[in-house]
Design a protein around this motif. Structure first.
Motif, mmCIF file in Angstrom:
data_model
loop_
_atom_site.group_PDB
_atom_site.id
_atom_site.type_symbol
_atom_site.label_atom_id
_atom_site.label_comp_id
_atom_site.label_asym_id
_atom_site.label_seq_id
_atom_site.Cartn_x
_atom_site.Cartn_y
_atom_site.Cartn_z
ATOM 1 N N CYS A 23 -0.581 -2.616 -2.686
ATOM 2 C CA CYS A 23 0.591 -2.334 -1.854
ATOM 3 C C CYS A 23 0.231 -1.574 -0.575
ATOM 4 C CB CYS A 23 1.566 -1.519 -2.688
ATOM 5 S SG CYS A 23 3.242 -1.659 -2.171
ATOM 6 N N HIS A 47 0.595 -9.940 -6.848
ATOM 7 C CA HIS A 47 1.526 -8.886 -7.239
ATOM 8 C C HIS A 47 2.189 -9.246 -8.570
ATOM 9 C CE1 HIS A 47 4.848 -5.946 -5.681
ATOM 10 N NE2 HIS A 47 4.278 -5.518 -6.778
ATOM 11 N N GLU A 98 10.626 -5.643 3.199
ATOM 12 C CA GLU A 98 9.204 -5.409 2.926
ATOM 13 C C GLU A 98 8.875 -3.938 2.690
ATOM 14 O OE1 GLU A 98 4.933 -6.219 5.091
ATOM 15 O OE2 GLU A 98 6.651 -7.456 5.626
ATOM 16 N N ARG A 102 7.740 -2.018 -1.009
ATOM 17 C CA ARG A 102 6.551 -1.180 -1.209
ATOM 18 C C ARG A 102 6.922 0.179 -1.803
ATOM 19 N NH1 ARG A 102 4.409 -3.676 3.728
ATOM 20 N NH2 ARG A 102 2.741 -5.010 2.982
ATOM 21 N N THR A 105 7.741 -0.246 -5.445
ATOM 22 C CA THR A 105 6.497 -0.502 -6.177
ATOM 23 C C THR A 105 5.707 0.792 -6.369
ATOM 24 O OG1 THR A 105 6.370 -2.760 -5.350
ATOM 25 C CG2 THR A 105 4.329 -1.790 -6.166
#
Length: 129
Positions: A23, A47, A98, A102, A105
């Motif tokens: 990431c 991913h 986007e 991240r 995550t």
């Protein structure tokens, strides 16, 4: 059993750290990827594979650990982290964008790492039967 649980916790931490590295560093390496032949790392499937690995390994390690030490809050934190990872993979780009993908995550991976460290420490305190 204790050895298996220890290795599974370590593996889950490792996979979660790979998610974090993928990431964080992938955007920085996008310039280099074509020239060094690592174009597959830019694929979204990487991913997805990491999350599938994290799901299986984490669930097994946390199940074994929670049966031993009975601290079920560790499992709840782990499942929360795994839910964040799954949400980021399934809905990330479309729903969150986007940058937030991240962030979610990183939060999920951090929760997984923290709960596996806790799981490992709690299991180390429980005497083997």
């Amino acid at each position: 059993m204790k050895y298996t649980q220890k290795r599974m916790d370590q593996a889950a931490i490792g996979v979660s750290m790979l998610c974090i590295a993928h990431c964080i560093f992938l955007p920085l390496l996008l310039v280099l990827i074509p020239s060094i032949g690592l174009g597959f790392l830019a694929d979204e499937a990487v991913h997805q594979y990491l999350v599938c690995g994290a799901l299986v390994i984490s669930f097994v390690a946390l199940s074994i650990g929670c049966k031993r030490h009975r601290a079920w809050h560790v499992l709840i934190v782990g499942l929360t982290g795994l839910s964040c990872l799954v949400f980021a993979v399934v809905f990330g780009h479309d729903v969150l964008g986007e940058m937030m993908e991240r962030v979610v995550t990183l939060i999920g991976s951090g929760l997984i790492i923290a709960c596996h460290i806790r799981n490992y420490r709690l299991c180390a305190k429980v005497p083997c039967t």
